[in-house]
Design a protein around this motif. Structure first.
Motif, PDB file in Angstrom:
ATOM      1  N   LYS A  46       0.839  -1.210   0.000  1.00 28.93           N
ATOM      2  CA  LYS A  46       0.000   0.000   0.000  1.00 28.93           C
ATOM      3  C   LYS A  46       0.867   1.251   0.000  1.00 28.93           C
ATOM      4  O   LYS A  46       0.601   2.196  -0.747  1.00 28.93           O
ATOM      5  CB  LYS A  46      -0.934  -0.007   1.209  1.00 28.93           C
ATOM      6  N   GLN A  47       1.895   1.252   0.823  1.00 34.07           N
ATOM      7  CA  GLN A  47       2.777   2.415   0.901  1.00 34.07           C
ATOM      8  C   GLN A  47       3.502   2.640  -0.426  1.00 34.07           C
ATOM      9  O   GLN A  47       3.606   3.777  -0.892  1.00 34.07           O
ATOM     10  CB  GLN A  47       3.787   2.238   2.047  1.00 34.07           C
ATOM     11  N   THR A  48       3.971   1.565  -1.042  1.00 38.54           N
ATOM     12  CA  THR A  48       4.651   1.674  -2.335  1.00 38.54           C
ATOM     13  C   THR A  48       3.714   2.251  -3.394  1.00 38.54           C
ATOM     14  O   THR A  48       4.105   3.137  -4.165  1.00 38.54           O
ATOM     15  CB  THR A  48       5.170   0.292  -2.783  1.00 38.54           C
ATOM     16  N   ALA A  49       2.483   1.760  -3.412  1.00 40.23           N
ATOM     17  CA  ALA A  49       1.507   2.256  -4.387  1.00 40.23           C
ATOM     18  C   ALA A  49       1.199   3.728  -4.155  1.00 40.23           C
ATOM     19  O   ALA A  49       1.118   4.518  -5.097  1.00 40.23           O
ATOM     20  CB  ALA A  49       0.236   1.416  -4.317  1.00 40.23           C
ATOM     21  N   LEU A  50       1.041   4.097  -2.901  1.00 43.99           N
ATOM     22  CA  LEU A  50       0.740   5.485  -2.569  1.00 43.99           C
ATOM     23  C   LEU A  50       1.893   6.409  -2.948  1.00 43.99           C
ATOM     24  O   LEU A  50       1.679   7.489  -3.510  1.00 43.99           O
ATOM     25  CB  LEU A  50       0.442   5.586  -1.071  1.00 43.99           C
ATOM     26  N   GLU A  51       3.111   5.983  -2.692  1.00 47.34           N
ATOM     27  CA  GLU A  51       4.279   6.792  -3.054  1.00 47.34           C
ATOM     28  C   GLU A  51       4.364   6.973  -4.574  1.00 47.34           C
ATOM     29  O   GLU A  51       4.670   8.060  -5.055  1.00 47.34           O
ATOM     30  CB  GLU A  51       5.553   6.151  -2.512  1.00 47.34           C
ATOM     31  N   ALA A  52       4.067   5.912  -5.310  1.00 41.97           N
ATOM     32  CA  ALA A  52       4.076   6.017  -6.775  1.00 41.97           C
ATOM     33  C   ALA A  52       2.982   6.964  -7.249  1.00 41.97           C
ATOM     34  O   ALA A  52       3.207   7.782  -8.148  1.00 41.97           O
ATOM     35  CB  ALA A  52       3.912   4.637  -7.407  1.00 41.97           C
ATOM     36  N   LEU A  53       1.823   6.877  -6.617  1.00 46.62           N
ATOM     37  CA  LEU A  53       0.726   7.774  -6.984  1.00 46.62           C
ATOM     38  C   LEU A  53       1.126   9.232  -6.761  1.00 46.62           C
ATOM     39  O   LEU A  53       0.885  10.087  -7.613  1.00 46.62           O
ATOM     40  CB  LEU A  53      -0.530   7.428  -6.185  1.00 46.62           C
ATOM     41  N   TYR A  54       1.747   9.514  -5.625  1.00 47.68           N
ATOM     42  CA  TYR A  54       2.189  10.879  -5.336  1.00 47.68           C
ATOM     43  C   TYR A  54       3.279  11.335  -6.302  1.00 47.68           C
ATOM     44  O   TYR A  54       3.405  12.523  -6.588  1.00 47.68           O
ATOM     45  CB  TYR A  54       2.682  11.008  -3.908  1.00 47.68           C
ATOM     46  N   SER A  55       4.054  10.389  -6.827  1.00 45.40           N
ATOM     47  CA  SER A  55       5.134  10.730  -7.765  1.00 45.40           C
ATOM     48  C   SER A  55       4.624  10.908  -9.194  1.00 45.40           C
ATOM     49  O   SER A  55       5.330  11.454 -10.030  1.00 45.40           O
ATOM     50  CB  SER A  55       6.198   9.626  -7.762  1.00 45.40           C
ATOM     51  N   SER A  56       3.428  10.417  -9.444  1.00 42.13           N
ATOM     52  CA  SER A  56       2.890  10.469 -10.803  1.00 42.13           C
ATOM     53  C   SER A  56       2.558  11.898 -11.210  1.00 42.13           C
ATOM     54  O   SER A  56       1.993  12.665 -10.439  1.00 42.13           O
ATOM     55  CB  SER A  56       1.628   9.613 -10.892  1.00 42.13           C
ATOM     56  N   ASP A  57       2.879  12.200 -12.442  1.00 44.17           N
ATOM     57  CA  ASP A  57       2.551  13.511 -12.987  1.00 44.17           C
ATOM     58  C   ASP A  57       1.157  13.537 -13.609  1.00 44.17           C
ATOM     59  O   ASP A  57       0.606  14.610 -13.859  1.00 44.17           O
ATOM     60  CB  ASP A  57       3.571  13.908 -14.066  1.00 44.17           C
ATOM     61  N   THR A  58       0.585  12.351 -13.852  1.00 39.89           N
ATOM     62  CA  THR A  58      -0.646  12.312 -14.637  1.00 39.89           C
ATOM     63  C   THR A  58      -1.800  11.512 -14.019  1.00 39.89           C
ATOM     64  O   THR A  58      -2.949  11.711 -14.431  1.00 39.89           O
ATOM     65  CB  THR A  58      -0.365  11.713 -16.028  1.00 39.89           C
ATOM     66  N   ALA A  59      -1.529  10.617 -13.101  1.00 39.17           N
ATOM     67  CA  ALA A  59      -2.563   9.671 -12.636  1.00 39.17           C
ATOM     68  C   ALA A  59      -3.808  10.362 -12.093  1.00 39.17           C
ATOM     69  O   ALA A  59      -4.934  10.006 -12.462  1.00 39.17           O
ATOM     70  CB  ALA A  59      -1.984   8.714 -11.594  1.00 39.17           C
ATOM     71  N   MET A  60      -3.639  11.338 -11.227  1.00 40.63           N
ATOM     72  CA  MET A  60      -4.807  12.001 -10.635  1.00 40.63           C
ATOM     73  C   MET A  60      -5.585  12.797 -11.680  1.00 40.63           C
ATOM     74  O   MET A  60      -6.822  12.784 -11.678  1.00 40.63           O
ATOM     75  CB  MET A  60      -4.390  12.906  -9.471  1.00 40.63           C
TER      76      MET A  60
END
Length: 102
Positions: A46-60
């Protein structure tokens, strides 16, 4: 996390669910795909996924665009119905869902 995602960030992942933002992040960060597949069951997933989400420039942004697309489809369908209190309530609901912050 909740301020960005609009709800507790780990709630869906704790249930083994992958939301649109996580799936879009997995497109950008292929190392997330095995985590999604195993439904975030291993420690640190979960933490890894969340960190990747925060690093994403486009996902949100992609997830918001997807939500707006489907909300517009709902509005278009609702507007084909005769005017009524129920129809108006559903129209308001689509607006609330798209503009909610929490």
């Amino acid at each position: 996390a909740a301020s960005i995602l609009g709800k507790p960030a780990l709630a869906d992942m704790s249930l083994g669910l992958s939301t649109a933002p996580i799936l879009y992040a997995a497109q950008e960060f292929p190392h997330l795909r095995p985590l999604v597949k195993r439904r975030f069951k291993e420690q640190g997933d979960k933490q890894t996924a969340l960190e990747a989400l925060y690093s994403s420039d486009t996902a949100m942004d992609k997830a918001k665009d997807l939500a707006q697309f489907h909300a517009q489809k709902a509005v278009d369908a609702l507007l084909r119905l005769p005017p009524s209190e129920a129809r108006d309530a559903l129209l308001r609901l689509t607006y609330v869902v798209i503009t909610r912050k929490k």
